[in-house]
Design a protein around this motif. Structure first.
Motif, PDB file in Angstrom:
ATOM      1  N   GLU A 158       0.856  -1.194   0.000  1.00 50.45           N
ATOM      2  CA  GLU A 158       0.000   0.000   0.000  1.00 50.45           C
ATOM      3  C   GLU A 158       0.885   1.234   0.000  1.00 50.45           C
ATOM      4  OE1 GLU A 158      -3.372   1.042  -0.029  1.00 50.45           O
ATOM      5  OE2 GLU A 158      -2.380   2.994   0.128  1.00 50.45           O
ATOM      6  N   ARG A 169      -9.826   7.371   5.436  1.00 45.91           N
ATOM      7  CA  ARG A 169     -10.416   7.840   4.174  1.00 45.91           C
ATOM      8  C   ARG A 169     -11.923   7.531   4.131  1.00 45.91           C
ATOM      9  NH1 ARG A 169      -6.597   5.937  -0.271  1.00 45.91           N
ATOM     10  NH2 ARG A 169      -7.234   3.996   0.663  1.00 45.91           N
ATOM     11  N   GLN A 197     -17.333   3.259   4.976  1.00 48.11           N
ATOM     12  CA  GLN A 197     -16.207   2.536   4.366  1.00 48.11           C
ATOM     13  C   GLN A 197     -14.963   2.537   5.251  1.00 48.11           C
ATOM     14  OE1 GLN A 197     -15.666   3.206   0.184  1.00 48.11           O
ATOM     15  NE2 GLN A 197     -13.466   2.995   0.267  1.00 48.11           N
ATOM     16  N   ASP A 206     -12.230  -0.883  -8.037  1.00 46.04           N
ATOM     17  CA  ASP A 206     -12.094   0.350  -8.827  1.00 46.04           C
ATOM     18  C   ASP A 206     -10.951   0.308  -9.836  1.00 46.04           C
ATOM     19  OD1 ASP A 206     -14.187   1.404  -7.363  1.00 46.04           O
ATOM     20  OD2 ASP A 206     -13.138   3.244  -6.797  1.00 46.04           O
ATOM     21  N   MET A 230     -18.179   0.359  -3.634  1.00 47.20           N
ATOM     22  CA  MET A 230     -17.469  -0.491  -2.675  1.00 47.20           C
ATOM     23  C   MET A 230     -18.003  -1.930  -2.738  1.00 47.20           C
ATOM     24  SD  MET A 230     -17.030  -0.157   1.443  1.00 47.20           S
ATOM     25  CE  MET A 230     -18.738  -0.273   1.931  1.00 47.20           C
TER      26      MET A 230
END
Ligand code: RFL
Length: 385
Positions: free
Chosen positions: A28, A38, A98, A279, A292
């Motif tokens: 990441e 986020r 999320q 995505d 999501m």
């Protein structure tokens, strides 16, 4: 197995693979705290919750997430409710922001001994069309690292590197600009009782809960209309007009951004030993709240397929991965577009005209007069498939 990206897609895949005894490394580029903070989606649909239930992660991921009961569609200030779970045969989605999904999945993965490497820069893929692809990156200390693996999962979102590592001619790309803009606002203001969509001559607006004391609002705006045209005072004034609620309580705005309604799909969602997930392979407009959820659905299909390939030497599901995921993706692209036309055209007709407004109102009315239409809508909204 290398997973690039620790969003909902990458972390779901990592957890499911770990539980199946498949070793993986998650790379990441951001820090752990950045990823965990986020804020984006807020609704986990029925099928997504089932994934966590079936893989023994329900306790960690779903705890305290209330069921989504009904939705309100407010037309010219008059409320109309649809009891989505009842219409969908008792199947419901859940209100779960999320960032909680990400925090909980990260914790489950790391606590279970999972290999997570954050602050990884310059990620690059090599030899994905061969048998032993390699992934290079620079670690948090700036040292160059190289990992050899069987497969790579590209879970690095729309702007990531993995999709761009595929030769252009190997992918067909479908893009669509819906010609609609939104401004999205996150505020510490009381959440609505139900997810609320509002249709009126002032333009579309929506308000969704983000925890008990925060709301996310969306307001339609002409594409290209800059953020500077939307000071907080105008946001609240327009929300009150569009939601037909002169007493709507305001609160400190914590985030304000522009969203242009765009769709994007690549076909196939794989190349050699690289599989694109979420995505990285497709984006959908926020209408209907499916981004999501599509990412989680892809991750589960890929997890099952990889386990079959690596543990049972059965590559059938892996070969079908792209087709399986694209079927669902296109189904929800259509749903999102259908809902978007209905809720935008039915209000401000300065863009699409009075004829389209009448059509959209007929589509909307049908949800409240035809049980068949209402059930079809609720099934997609709850995300039962
Ligand atoms: P993510 O979440 O973008 O995660 C990708 C991860 O990859 C990392 N990354 C890299 N890592 C290493 N090397 C690189 N070169 C990298 N490049 C990127 C990133 O830092 C990140 O951690 O993709 P994923 O996992 O596929 O998940 C997709 C969802 O995040 C997305 O579909 C949703 O947020 C979309 N979305 C919504 N979806 C819903 O289901 N319901 C909603 O209500 C909803 N509202 C929204 C949304 C998305 C929004 N924005 C801003 C995009 C509202 C908004 C405003």
């Amino acid at each position: 197995m290398v997973i690039v990206g620790a969003g909902p897609a990458g972390l779901t895949l990592a957890n499911l693979l770990r539980r199946s005894g498949v070793n993986c490394v998650v790379l990441e580029k951001q820090s752990r705290s950045y990823v965990e903070r986020r804020q984006r989606a807020g609704i986990l649909d029925y099928r997504s919750a089932r994934i966590f239930e079936e893989w023994g992660l329900a306790e960690q991921v779903l705890s305290g997430a209330p069921p989504d009961t009904r939705i309100e569609i407010r037309v010219d200030g008059a409320p109309r409710h649809l009891d989505v779970p009842s219409l969908a045969g008792g199947r419901h989605s859940r209100l779960l922001p999320q960032q909680f999904v990400v925090q909980r999945l990260l914790e489950a993965y790391v606590d279970g001994g999972g290999d997570m490497r954050t602050d990884a820069s310059d990620v690059a893929l090599h030899g994905i069309d061969g048998d032993r692809p390699q992934v290079t990156y620079r670690d948090a200390a700036g040292e160059e690292q190289r990992i050899e693996c069987d497969y790579v999962a590209g879970c690095d979102g729309h702007h990531g590197v993995t999709r761009r590592s595929v030769p252009e001619e190997a992918l067909t790309t479908y893009t669509y600009d819906h010609g609609i803009g939104w401004i999205t606002v996150l505020a510490d203001a009381p959440a609505p009782r139900y997810p609320l969509f509002a249709v009126s001559g002032h333009g579309f607006a929506a308000q969704f809960p983000r925890g008990p004391r925060a709301s996310r609002y969306y307001l339609q705006r002409p594409p290209g209309d800059p953020l500077t045209n939307w000071p907080d005072d105008r946001v609240w004034e327009q929300l009150r007009a569009r939601l037909g609620d002169p007493d709507l309580p305001a609160g400190p705005v914590t985030e304000k951004a522009l969203v242009d309604m765009r769709s994007f799909v690549v076909d196939p969602m794989s190349y050699g030993r690289l599989y694109l997930v979420g995505d990285a392979a497709h984006i959908i407009t926020p209408m209907g709240g499916k981004g999501m959820n599509l990412a989680l659905a892809d991750a589960e299909v890929l997890a099952r397929a990889l386990v079959a390939a690596l543990k049972d030497d059965d590559g059938e599901e892996l070969r079908a991965y792209s087709a399986t995921c694209l079927r669902r993706t296109w189904d929800y692209q259509e749903f999102s577009r259908w809902m978007q036309e209905m809720l935008h055209d039915a209000g401000d007709d300065s863009v699409t005209g009075p004829f389209r407004r009448k059509l959209a109102r007929a589509r909307l009315d049908r949800l409240f007069t035809s049980p068949t239409a209402a059930t079809a809508f609720a099934t997609m909204m709850a995300g039962t498939d």
